[in-house]
Design a protein around this motif. Structure first.
Motif, PDB file in Angstrom:
ATOM      1  N   ILE A  12      -2.248  -7.541   3.369  1.00  9.28           N
ATOM      2  CA  ILE A  12      -2.823  -6.108   3.021  1.00  9.28           C
ATOM      3  C   ILE A  12      -2.449  -5.750   1.715  1.00  9.28           C
ATOM      4  O   ILE A  12      -1.579  -5.874   1.301  1.00  9.28           O
ATOM      5  CB  ILE A  12      -2.176  -5.246   4.158  1.00  9.28           C
ATOM      6  N   THR A  15      -1.224  -0.111   0.123  1.00 17.07           N
ATOM      7  CA  THR A  15      -0.163   0.510   1.287  1.00 17.07           C
ATOM      8  C   THR A  15      -0.049   2.094   1.245  1.00 17.07           C
ATOM      9  O   THR A  15       0.613   2.558   1.548  1.00 17.07           O
ATOM     10  CB  THR A  15       1.391   0.057   0.929  1.00 17.07           C
ATOM     11  N   GLY A  19      -3.812   0.917   5.106  1.00 17.56           N
ATOM     12  CA  GLY A  19      -3.171  -0.187   4.963  1.00 17.56           C
ATOM     13  C   GLY A  19      -1.841  -0.333   5.724  1.00 17.56           C
ATOM     14  O   GLY A  19      -1.322  -1.118   6.301  1.00 17.56           O
ATOM     15  N   ILE A  65      -6.761  -8.065   3.804  1.00 22.17           N
ATOM     16  CA  ILE A  65      -7.411  -6.532   4.018  1.00 22.17           C
ATOM     17  C   ILE A  65      -7.255  -5.715   2.854  1.00 22.17           C
ATOM     18  O   ILE A  65      -6.145  -5.470   2.652  1.00 22.17           O
ATOM     19  CB  ILE A  65      -6.897  -5.930   5.333  1.00 22.17           C
TER      20      ILE A  65
END
Length: 363
Positions: A12, A15, A19, A65
């Motif tokens: 990911i 953040t 996320g 992602i």
């Protein structure tokens, strides 16, 4: 812990709210999640929160992602496609067609890119606002394009299902037109309405009830993020706002001359169409007639609302929707509980037996 449908490591990038929420939800199912962020402080917070571990050069993700701001998404996706040649790369930005076009213009390997968009969020962003359950029951759009494959779609469908979302397939252009109506225009309208409060006295704002709170809740969203979203989807948003302006002009004309022939009918037609529109909204926050509503009086005392929700759970009833009406300084509030019609009567009897007062019951 439920076993995840998704196989392999997930990386990911970003953040923030989405996320970190994805990381939290996947980690609960035992998925190996690695996190990356340009901000060391934001990365550290997400790691400490339990959303995953910090990425390293030894990682080999099956899925990447990208969860960054819309104006950075194409750049980061292109970089991740190069850095992880064996991975499928997706993003969770709220626009799709522009990002795909940008990637093609950059010469990126879009055969390994498949955009997606979870229709979930909160007014406040950042890892500190993240929740593992933010995606439960929410649509997760998968946006196939000419270069994507059915196998890639299935991988993102597994991701959505692991997070408790409902996967929906929409081509990028159709997605952008859809979110303009159900997400982007509501943000503009909510912000414009909330801005009117700046012209009112404090005493007027204190009169605000749940109707105003409901219609302006998203006006608390991050302006910087929404500037990017609206710019990226400007065409579809502007088109709907033009139609909205036409409807609004009609209402204004009718209200300026309320005794004119046909004026009340025009206003009534607008309100009726609003009723019909709300009835089309599916799920927990729409006007879906599948649910019955109980209105319970709740004393304005610490722990009372928690006790009500706990006791509903003890009766074995699933809450389909919930909202609280509470005027400032009032001694009681009203909890609107939406449940399946077949359990409404028994729940009402049980709550009364537990000492709760019901103000209303609707089917």
């Amino acid at each position: 812990m439920n076993a995840a449908r998704l196989n392999g490591q997930v990386r990911i990038v970003g953040t923030g709210l989405l996320g970190t929420s994805i990381g939290l939800a996947l980690r609960e199912q035992g998925v190996d999640v690695v996190l990356a962020n340009r901000s060391p402080a934001a990365l550290r917070l997400a790691v400490d929160y339990g959303a995953g571990r910090e990425a390293s050069s030894e990682d080999s993700p099956a899925l990447v992602i990208v969860a960054v701001s819309p104006d950075s998404t194409a750049e980061i996706v292109a970089a991740e496609l190069i850095a992880h040649p064996e991975a499928l790369v997706t993003d969770v930005a709220s626009v799709k067609a522009g990002i795909l076009a940008d990637l093609i213009a950059r010469g990126a390997d879009v055969a390994r890119y498949l955009g997606s968009h979870p229709m979930a969020g909160r007014e406040k962003g950042g890892a500190i606002s993240a929740r593992a359950d933010i995606f439960l029951g929410r649509p997760w759009v998968i946006a196939p394009h000419a270069g994507s494959t059915v196998e890639q779609e299935r991988m993102l469908e597994d991701l959505a299902l692991d997070l408790g979302s409902v996967p929906i397939r929409l081509e990028p252009d159709a997605h952008d037109r859809g979110v303009a109506l159900v997400s982007h225009v509501p943000q503009v309208v909510a912000s414009l309405l909330a801005a009117r409060l700046l012209d009112g006295q404090d005493a007027v704002a204190a009169l605000a009830g749940q109707g105003l709170r409901d219609t302006t809740r998203i006006a608390a969203s991050d302006p910087e993020l929404w500037i990017q979203i609206l710019a990226a989807n400007a065409g579809p948003v502007a088109h709907i706002l033009e139609e909205f302006r036409h409807d609004l002009d009609g209402v204004i004309e009718a209200l300026e001359r309320p005794d004119a022939p046909g004026a009340p009918t025009r206003v009534a037609a607008m309100l009726t169409r609003g009723n019909q529109g709300v009835a089309r909204i599916p799920g927990k926050h729409g006007g879906d007639a599948r649910y019955a509503t109980l209105v319970v009086q709740v004393a304005d005392e610490p722990g009372e609302l928690a006790r009500l929700l706990t006791e509903i759970g003890e009766e074995g009833v699933n809450l389909e929707d919930f909202r609280l009406e509470h005027s400032p300084n009032a001694q009681i509030g009203f909890a609107e509980i939406a449940v399946l019609p077949e359990v409404a009567r028994d729940l009402a009897d049980a709550l009364i037996g537990r000492g709760w007062a019901l103000a209303e019951s609707r089917r």
